[in-house]
Design an enzyme around this catalytic site. Structure first.
Site, short mmCIF file in Angstrom:
data_model
loop_
_atom_site.label_atom_id
_atom_site.label_comp_id
_atom_site.label_asym_id
_atom_site.label_seq_id
_atom_site.Cartn_x
_atom_site.Cartn_y
_atom_site.Cartn_z
CE LYS A 1 -4.35 -1.76 1.38
NZ LYS A 1 -5.46 -1.96 2.27
CE LYS B 1 -6.61 -7.96 -2.09
NZ LYS B 1 -6.57 -7.48 -0.72
CE LYS C 1 -13.75 -4.62 1.81
NZ LYS C 1 -12.51 -4.24 2.44
P1 TYM Z 1 -10.71 -6.61 4.17
O1 TYM Z 1 -11.83 -5.69 4.53
O2 TYM Z 1 -9.71 -6.12 3.20
O3 TYM Z 1 -11.30 -7.96 3.62
C1 TYM Z 1 -12.33 -8.67 4.28
C2 TYM Z 1 -12.08 -10.16 4.16
O4 TYM Z 1 -12.13 -10.57 2.78
C3 TYM Z 1 -10.93 -11.27 2.44
N1 TYM Z 1 -10.60 -10.93 1.03
C4 TYM Z 1 -10.49 -11.82 0.05
N2 TYM Z 1 -10.59 -13.17 0.03
C5 TYM Z 1 -10.42 -13.79 -1.17
N3 TYM Z 1 -10.14 -13.12 -2.33
C6 TYM Z 1 -10.02 -11.78 -2.35
N4 TYM Z 1 -9.76 -11.15 -3.48
C7 TYM Z 1 -10.21 -11.07 -1.12
N5 TYM Z 1 -10.16 -9.75 -0.78
C8 TYM Z 1 -10.40 -9.70 0.54
C9 TYM Z 1 -9.89 -10.75 3.39
O5 TYM Z 1 -8.81 -11.64 3.54
C10 TYM Z 1 -10.70 -10.58 4.67
O6 TYM Z 1 -10.81 -11.81 5.35
N6 TYM Z 1 -7.62 -6.16 8.06
C11 TYM Z 1 -8.85 -6.79 7.61
C12 TYM Z 1 -10.04 -6.47 8.46
C13 TYM Z 1 -9.89 -6.75 9.91
C14 TYM Z 1 -9.98 -8.03 10.53
C15 TYM Z 1 -9.85 -7.78 11.92
C16 TYM Z 1 -10.16 -9.32 10.03
C17 TYM Z 1 -9.70 -5.85 10.89
N7 TYM Z 1 -9.68 -6.44 12.11
C18 TYM Z 1 -9.89 -8.83 12.83
C19 TYM Z 1 -10.19 -10.37 10.96
C20 TYM Z 1 -10.06 -10.12 12.34
C21 TYM Z 1 -9.15 -6.33 6.20
O7 TYM Z 1 -8.74 -5.28 5.81
O8 TYM Z 1 -9.99 -7.12 5.49
#
Ligand code: TYM
Length: 338
Positions: free
Chosen positions: A117, A199, A202
């Site tokens: 990032k 990847k 969002k």
């Molecule tokens: P975030 O919001 O980027 O993504 C949410 C979840 O979706 C999964 N993910 C994917 N899985 C498969 N293919 C993809 N292209 C893809 N893009 C996203 C992510 O791995 C995630 O599981 N830091 C975390 C949020 C967070 C969190 C936590 C998660 C904050 N505190 C505590 C678990 C426990 C995040 O930014 O996810």
């Protein structure tokens, strides 16, 4: 809920930084739904994490509620799960401070997500972006989560959480459960439809490379049909870079139908990419349409969403206070007289 207290705890979160994609669904949310019956579950929208990149306040509020609606729309029952917004519970940032005092700069600097990032041209490299994994560790440890269902890209953050928890337990005696990630064997990294070497994100994928859970069905079909493949014609799963596009589409197909990749290959023997994409477009539309409809209905019922959030936050807050006061005591802070 009291009788559930001996159950193992599952916790996860999603950042409201853009529209949820089928990547988020296949990599994480599908597992959230699967796990809801057998565990104590906490699923949050991590709005404080979203602030690490500039957000338009009105849009952030909307996206946060929309994710809660999508949690319910994909099948999470608010009666069975604690659904809440991170900023509604006091304790996440407080615990993050304490954990931050035990986390090395070296640990944070090797986080690949931070490196990626911050290397982007014009990136807003703020302190929050750097300390973000500490807040994530706090989210997890505050509730003594046993398992954390996430996609592949969050594995390193959960590993750091484990390291921080072990460090704390070693220094101050057993306090935190050491959490384990739950990462799907297939679909943990759904790729961008236009650029299948990166990847599906969002906010960081181009519009045409991603499918949002609440996209219009006609757009969903168009995006699948125009997904990048290669000059070949065989529907075969292969690890080569050249086949990254068709590999990704096969992974999506298998995950949305529960048909194995080997079986899908057999089904499409002698057929071309066109037939395959047309069927996949129908499958994705069929799966997403009810989610979109339910989401749209829920977004018209703010009173219901607020009631869900109130009860989710109340129950999470009780657990959070308990853990926070335990940690404050262990590290030597004088207990407040209230
Ligand atoms: P975030 O919001 O980027 O993504 C949410 C979840 O979706 C999964 N993910 C994917 N899985 C498969 N293919 C993809 N292209 C893809 N893009 C996203 C992510 O791995 C995630 O599981 N830091 C975390 C949020 C967070 C969190 C936590 C998660 C904050 N505190 C505590 C678990 C426990 C995040 O930014 O996810």
């Amino acid at each position: 809920m009291e009788e559930l207290s001996s159950q193992k705890t599952i916790l996860s979160g999603i950042k409201p930084t853009g529209q949820l994609t089928i990547g988020n669904y296949i990599g994480a949310m599908k597992n959230f739904v699967k796990l809801q019956n057998d565990y104590e579950t906490l699923y949050m929208v991590v709005d404080l994490h979203a602030l690490t990149v500039p957000q338009e306040p009105k849009e952030l509020r909307h996206k946060t509620l929309s994710i809660i609606a999508q949690y319910i729309a994909v099948g999470l029952d608010p009666e069975k799960n604690n659904l809440f917004i991170q900023s509604h519970v006091t304790g996440h940032t407080e615990l993050a401070w304490i954990l931050g005092c035990m986390t090395g700069l070296g640990d944070l600097s090797r986080m690949t997500q931070f490196k990626d990032k911050s290397a982007k041209p014009g990136a807003n490299v703020n302190a929050g972006l750097y300390t973000y994994p500490i807040l994530m560790a706090s989210d997890i440890l505050l509730y003594n989560a046993d398992f954390v269902p996430v996609g592949e890209d969050q594995k390193q953050h959960v590993e750091l959480t484990r390291d921080i928890a072990m460090r704390f337990n070693y220094r101050y005696s057993d306090t935190f459960t050491i959490p384990e990630p739950i990462i799907p064997k297939s679909g943990a990294r759904i790729m961008d439809l236009q650029n299948p070497m990166s990847k599906m994100g969002k906010s960081d994928s181009g519009e045409s490379g991603r499918i949002a859970l609440i996209d219009e069905p006609s757009l969903v079909a168009k995006r699948i049909k125009s997904a990048v493949t290669d000059s070949g014609s065989e529907i075969k799963f292969s690890e080569t870079d050249e086949k990254a596009g068709i590999r990704n589409l096969l992974t999506i197909y298998a995950n949305l139908t529960e048909i194995s990749i080997a079986e899908i290959e057999l089904m499409y023997e002698g057929k071309g990419y066109g037939d395959f994409k047309k069927d996949l477009a129908d499958i994705v539309v069929e799966r997403l349409s009810p989610i979109k409809n339910r989401h749209d209905d829920l977004m018209k019922n703010k009173d219901y969403l607020e009631a869900v959030l109130k009860s989710g936050a109340e129950s999470a807050q009780k657990k959070a206070w308990k853990m926070l006061s335990k940690v404050y005591r262990k590290v030597g802070l004088v207990q407040a007289v209230r």
